[in-house]
Design a protein around this motif. Structure first.
Motif, PDB file in Angstrom:
ATOM      1  N   LEU A  98       6.958  10.551   6.352  1.00  0.00           N
ATOM      2  CA  LEU A  98       7.189   9.191   6.832  1.00  0.00           C
ATOM      3  C   LEU A  98       5.904   8.507   7.281  1.00  0.00           C
ATOM      4  N   ARG A  99       5.016   9.242   7.908  1.00  0.00           N
ATOM      5  CA  ARG A  99       3.787   8.579   8.369  1.00  0.00           C
ATOM      6  C   ARG A  99       2.917   8.152   7.191  1.00  0.00           C
ATOM      7  N   ARG A 100       2.994   8.890   6.088  1.00  0.00           N
ATOM      8  CA  ARG A 100       2.277   8.475   4.880  1.00  0.00           C
ATOM      9  C   ARG A 100       2.963   7.287   4.212  1.00  0.00           C
ATOM     10  N   LYS A 101       4.291   7.345   4.174  1.00  0.00           N
ATOM     11  CA  LYS A 101       5.025   6.239   3.566  1.00  0.00           C
ATOM     12  C   LYS A 101       4.925   4.964   4.401  1.00  0.00           C
ATOM     13  N   LEU A 102       4.761   5.104   5.705  1.00  0.00           N
ATOM     14  CA  LEU A 102       4.622   3.932   6.559  1.00  0.00           C
ATOM     15  C   LEU A 102       3.436   3.072   6.122  1.00  0.00           C
ATOM     16  N   THR A 103       2.374   3.692   5.651  1.00  0.00           N
ATOM     17  CA  THR A 103       1.211   2.924   5.178  1.00  0.00           C
ATOM     18  C   THR A 103       1.545   2.131   3.916  1.00  0.00           C
ATOM     19  N   ARG A 104       2.590   2.567   3.204  1.00  0.00           N
ATOM     20  CA  ARG A 104       2.992   1.875   1.977  1.00  0.00           C
ATOM     21  C   ARG A 104       4.163   0.918   2.195  1.00  0.00           C
ATOM     22  N   LEU A 105       4.625   0.793   3.441  1.00  0.00           N
ATOM     23  CA  LEU A 105       5.775  -0.064   3.712  1.00  0.00           C
ATOM     24  C   LEU A 105       5.565  -1.504   3.234  1.00  0.00           C
ATOM     25  N   PRO A 106       4.400  -2.116   3.454  1.00  0.00           N
ATOM     26  CA  PRO A 106       4.220  -3.483   2.921  1.00  0.00           C
ATOM     27  C   PRO A 106       4.418  -3.573   1.411  1.00  0.00           C
ATOM     28  N   THR A 107       4.004  -2.531   0.691  1.00  0.00           N
ATOM     29  CA  THR A 107       4.193  -2.517  -0.763  1.00  0.00           C
ATOM     30  C   THR A 107       5.672  -2.404  -1.111  1.00  0.00           C
ATOM     31  N   TYR A 108       6.411  -1.577  -0.360  1.00  0.00           N
ATOM     32  CA  TYR A 108       7.857  -1.469  -0.591  1.00  0.00           C
ATOM     33  C   TYR A 108       8.539  -2.817  -0.360  1.00  0.00           C
ATOM     34  N   LEU A 109       8.144  -3.510   0.705  1.00  0.00           N
ATOM     35  CA  LEU A 109       8.769  -4.795   1.031  1.00  0.00           C
ATOM     36  C   LEU A 109       8.471  -5.822  -0.063  1.00  0.00           C
ATOM     37  N   GLU A 110       7.242  -5.827  -0.528  1.00  0.00           N
ATOM     38  CA  GLU A 110       6.866  -6.752  -1.603  1.00  0.00           C
ATOM     39  C   GLU A 110       7.690  -6.474  -2.856  1.00  0.00           C
ATOM     40  N   GLY A 111       7.876  -5.187  -3.172  1.00  0.00           N
ATOM     41  CA  GLY A 111       8.658  -4.831  -4.345  1.00  0.00           C
ATOM     42  C   GLY A 111      10.111  -5.253  -4.222  1.00  0.00           C
ATOM     43  N   ARG A 112      10.706  -5.074  -3.057  1.00  0.00           N
ATOM     44  CA  ARG A 112      12.100  -5.468  -2.855  1.00  0.00           C
ATOM     45  C   ARG A 112      12.255  -6.989  -2.956  1.00  0.00           C
ATOM     46  N   ARG A 113      11.327  -7.722  -2.393  1.00  0.00           N
ATOM     47  CA  ARG A 113      11.420  -9.181  -2.469  1.00  0.00           C
ATOM     48  C   ARG A 113      11.222  -9.665  -3.902  1.00  0.00           C
ATOM     49  N   ARG A 114      10.390  -8.981  -4.646  1.00  0.00           N
ATOM     50  CA  ARG A 114      10.188  -9.349  -6.050  1.00  0.00           C
ATOM     51  C   ARG A 114      11.477  -9.126  -6.850  1.00  0.00           C
ATOM     52  N   VAL A 115      12.157  -8.023  -6.604  1.00  0.00           N
ATOM     53  CA  VAL A 115      13.434  -7.768  -7.270  1.00  0.00           C
ATOM     54  C   VAL A 115      14.458  -8.829  -6.873  1.00  0.00           C
ATOM     55  N   ALA A 116      14.493  -9.176  -5.585  1.00  0.00           N
ATOM     56  CA  ALA A 116      15.435 -10.191  -5.106  1.00  0.00           C
ATOM     57  C   ALA A 116      15.180 -11.546  -5.762  1.00  0.00           C
ATOM     58  N   GLU A 117      13.925 -11.897  -5.902  1.00  0.00           N
ATOM     59  CA  GLU A 117      13.582 -13.173  -6.548  1.00  0.00           C
ATOM     60  C   GLU A 117      14.034 -13.195  -8.002  1.00  0.00           C
ATOM     61  N   ARG A 118      13.911 -12.053  -8.676  1.00  0.00           N
ATOM     62  CA  ARG A 118      14.318 -11.987 -10.083  1.00  0.00           C
ATOM     63  C   ARG A 118      15.834 -12.143 -10.208  1.00  0.00           C
ATOM     64  N   TYR A 119      16.578 -11.517  -9.298  1.00  0.00           N
ATOM     65  CA  TYR A 119      18.030 -11.704  -9.294  1.00  0.00           C
ATOM     66  C   TYR A 119      18.387 -13.171  -9.037  1.00  0.00           C
TER      67      TYR A 119
END
Length: 370
Positions: A241-262
């Motif tokens: 989790l502490r490693r993935k926490l550094t990638r959280l902004p990337t996860y959020l960007e990816g989810r918003r990109r998917v939402a925009e496409r929908y």
């Protein structure tokens, strides 16, 4: 080939080397319980939210249970929450002998209808438990005003809202305490169970740490001060989790990109798409749509190999396990109406555009939109 992907495997393929290195790091550290990884994650997760304390626990349900107990909620106390949530929110309240009291949701965003909370407060009310559902936040200013006026605590359920903000404040930083789940499908998920409770209150944090370790103070083992639990966050999950926490902004960007496409692909259909409430930054834990012919649509998509989910088809207040609370059909009309019409489209950061386009095209075809 089914387009349903509710597993960790696509993410794992992308992050395999780091995940396996995290496991190796823990196994070679010589510390498997409450070691450097747990303490490091706690510090980093608290800092991400601008909070003073994070206490890692074994799952999101116990993050709520320990959070309620640490806030002084006990048997017979009333906790105001919602019924359109995952059952663990309510299970946690009942686990400590407290009484869940439900208010309805708003139809536009499926979040707690804060305007109903005031009327639900009684002399037995001890805590307000808003659920930041599907990836966006309950409007907290009015809720905090009520809590202050009546001397109540607020425990935020943030299991679906890692990284979400409301007028610039992060989910988890707006109450007396906040509970998180790190179940694998979450916005920030581990590779097994895990959870955490955040607070700025040092006394609450001390009680949380005692409760997660049988009721013993860390460093003073074998002496139980207050009977607690064996509810510790695992070192392996913490290091991941502490490693993935550094990638959280990337996860959020990816989810918003998917939402925009929908949104782009479905805006001209008669599906009701997610609505982002004022001041919110949505993180799209799930992408929930609504249609009065939900069951027909899902059945037609299933025939095409697209197997979708419903979060949630049965409101908690109408489940047989909570019949003793006395709620009947019609008690929460907005919640009940939505539960018959909502369903979720595939959502995860690495969802391939081609897969998403297949889902969009199939929905458009089923709805007769060319």
């Amino acid at each position: 080939m089914s387009t349903r992907v509710w597993t960790y495997l696509p993410e794992y393929e992308q992050e395999k080397d780091d995940i396996l290195d995290a496991v190796r790091t823990v196994f070679e550290s010589g510390q498997l319980i409450l070691g450097k990884s747990v303490h490091g994650f706690e510090q980093e997760f608290a800092a991400y939210h601008g909070m003073a304390h994070c206490v890692g626990v074994d799952n999101g349900t116990n993050a709520l249970v320990l959070g309620l107990r640490a806030l002084g909620v006990g048997p017979g106390d009333e906790v105001i929450t919602v019924a359109n949530t995952a059952a663990p929110t309510v299970v946690a309240i009942q686990a400590i002998g407290a009484v869940p009291v439900f208010v309805d949701m708003t139809a536009s965003d499926y979040l707690m209808d804060v305007e109903q909370v005031g009327a639900a407060i009684t002399p037995r009310t001890s805590c307000l438990l808003p659920v930041h559902l599907y990836g966006q936040c309950v409007p907290m200013a009015a809720l905090r005003t009520l809590a202050h006026r009546h001397g109540l605590t607020i425990l935020e359920d943030c299991a679906q809202a890692h990284g979400a903000t409301h007028h610039g404040e992060r989910a988890g930083a707006m109450g007396t305490a906040a509970a998180f789940s790190f179940y694998p499908t979450k916005v920030l998920g581990g590779y097994g169970d895990g959870g955490a409770t955040l607070t700025d209150n040092g006394d609450v944090a001390h009680r949380l740490r005692r409760l997660r370790y049988y009721g013993m103070d860390e460093g003073r083992y074998y002496v139980v001060e207050t009977p607690g639990y064996n509810s510790r966050l695992d070192e392996v999950q913490a290091e991941i989790l502490r490693r993935k926490l550094t990638r959280l902004p990337t996860y959020l960007e990816g989810r918003r990109r998917v939402a925009e496409r929908y949104a782009e692909g479905l805006r001209d259909t008669d599906l009701i798409l997610p609505s982002v409430s004022p001041g919110n930054q949505h993180v799209y834990y799930v992408y929930v749509v609504r249609h009065p012919r939900r069951d027909m649509i899902m059945a037609a998509l299933r025939e095409r190999g697209i197997d979708l989910n419903v979060s949630y088809p049965w409101p908690v207040h109408l489940m047989s396990g909570f019949a003793h609370l006395g709620y009947r059909p019609g008690s929460l009309p907005v919640t009940e109406a939505a539960s018959a019409e909502i369903f979720s489209l595939p959502m995860y950061p690495a969802l391939p555009p081609s897969t998403q386009d297949t889902v969009i095209a199939a929905i458009r075809d089923v709805l007769g939109v060319r």
